[in-house]
Design a protein around this motif. Sequence first.
Motif, PDB file in Angstrom:
ATOM      1  N   TYR A 315       0.708  -1.082   0.162  1.00  0.00           N
ATOM      2  CA  TYR A 315       0.053  -0.552   0.166  1.00  0.00           C
ATOM      3  C   TYR A 315       1.472   1.317   0.102  1.00  0.00           C
ATOM      4  N   PHE A 316       0.243   1.835   0.236  1.00  0.00           N
ATOM      5  CA  PHE A 316       0.837   3.646  -0.273  1.00  0.00           C
ATOM      6  C   PHE A 316      -0.141   4.964   1.147  1.00  0.00           C
ATOM      7  N   ASP A 317      -0.923   4.283   1.161  1.00  0.00           N
ATOM      8  CA  ASP A 317      -1.957   4.780   2.285  1.00  0.00           C
ATOM      9  C   ASP A 317      -1.694   4.465   3.413  1.00  0.00           C
ATOM     10  N   TYR A 318      -1.725   5.291   4.297  1.00  0.00           N
ATOM     11  CA  TYR A 318      -1.340   4.594   6.072  1.00  0.00           C
ATOM     12  C   TYR A 318      -2.444   4.072   6.429  1.00  0.00           C
ATOM     13  N   LYS A 319      -3.659   4.047   6.447  1.00  0.00           N
ATOM     14  CA  LYS A 319      -4.800   4.135   6.845  1.00  0.00           C
ATOM     15  C   LYS A 319      -5.507   2.913   6.165  1.00  0.00           C
ATOM     16  N   GLN A 320      -5.591   2.666   4.941  1.00  0.00           N
ATOM     17  CA  GLN A 320      -5.618   1.522   3.787  1.00  0.00           C
ATOM     18  C   GLN A 320      -4.401  -0.090   4.837  1.00  0.00           C
ATOM     19  N   ALA A 321      -3.118   0.378   4.649  1.00  0.00           N
ATOM     20  CA  ALA A 321      -2.526  -0.501   5.644  1.00  0.00           C
ATOM     21  C   ALA A 321      -2.781  -0.946   6.105  1.00  0.00           C
TER      22      ALA A 321
END
Length: 453
Positions: A315-321
């Motif tokens: 991922y490249f988005d903290y919350k999604q990861a």
Amino acid sequence: MRVPDDSDDGKFFYRTRHKLQALIYGLSIVIIYTLIGVTLAPLMGPETANHLSTEWIPNLIFFVVFIVFGLSFLGLFEITLPGSLVNKMDQQSEKGGLLGVFFMAFTLVLVSFSCTGPIAGSLLVSSAGGEFLKPITGMFAFGLAFAVPFTLFAFFPNWLKSLPKSGGWLNTVKVVLGFIEIALAFKFLSIADQAFHWRVLDREINIAIWIVIVILIGVYLMKGFRLPGDTGKDAEDKTVSVARVTLSILVFSFAIYLTPGMWGAPLKVLAGYLPPMSTHDFDLLSAARKDVANEICDEPKYDEFLHLPHGIKGYFDYKQALRCARQQQKPLFIDFTGHGCTNCREMEARVWSDPLVLTRLKNDFVVVALYVDDKTELPESDWYTSSYDKKVKKTIGKQNSDLQIRRLNNNAQPFYVLVDNNENVMLSPKPYDLNVNNFVKFLEEGKKKFASR
């Protein structure tokens, strides 16, 4: 046995004063370069450093500057500082005492500007990592390296007699440096190209340019062509020295080493200076590398222009990861990275590619790459004002950088962090380290910590 007379004391004091002046001369050179670093250090805060490193205007300026200096070295034109400035410093150097010695050193720095300017400038940019001491220590080290030979020759003037006289060999060195500067200029263009996703300078295009430049250096060393600065008997003589042949062998060997990169060879030694593999249009060796992707929870945000190496899906988005890490009950591996981060690319090419590391990253962690220098602007609904500097964070890079500074009190890249599903940092984060065993140990300790919670 010779009896000492009054003249011996005079000679002793003359030699002592001469050596003291030589030391002051070298020390003055170091001080001048260090003062440049001291002057610029306050400007090298986190925001300014990131701006200089990845913003398109500074990088295009440095790209043009390196091209201009390179063409100057090839003999297209001569770059000099205003004569009045150099003459003024030279007049001050004629004064006696230690002040005169200092201005002699200042005159040398000014006269050598056309050679040292681009090197010192690029050093300041690369050393600007948000730490006050980096520009200072960087310029101190550069000034020390520049001062040592001049100090030694001032300390031991008889050594000057053993030096070869200036001539064709000196212009050859200048031309080779000119070609090298032109090659290095494309690093700055590459940084802006990646940060803004222009896709102007893909990896194979950069490699092709380097191959042509390296071949030109080899042909020039073998006297295959002449440039404007090549004059005199040496230019007319077609005899090639053993030194030139030796250097040509090394140069042509480097060109051969670069060639497989056109078809996807990793070129690990140069990984930090080339655009990433994700920009390679015809990677014919990817199948041979057998990059097998791992399973993730959902389609990553921003994966149309951000990528992970070696077939890693992440991922490249903290919350999604973090959501995926909780769903898969795995620790989260955070990679604070950047498009303009040379050490990040080197870590990916030389450490992440190792099977011991790659297998663990794919199977035991959820990986998120947080680019701190990406210029993609987010929707206004995602903007927020940072509690750190009270500024509105509008881009992917600004928000990732703010996250690293606020939560970890750090803004260096690469910076690897292992967190559990409650967002607790499990181990001391790991900075740049090319030792594969150390990195494997870091991952293993993180797995054990996570399993024990």
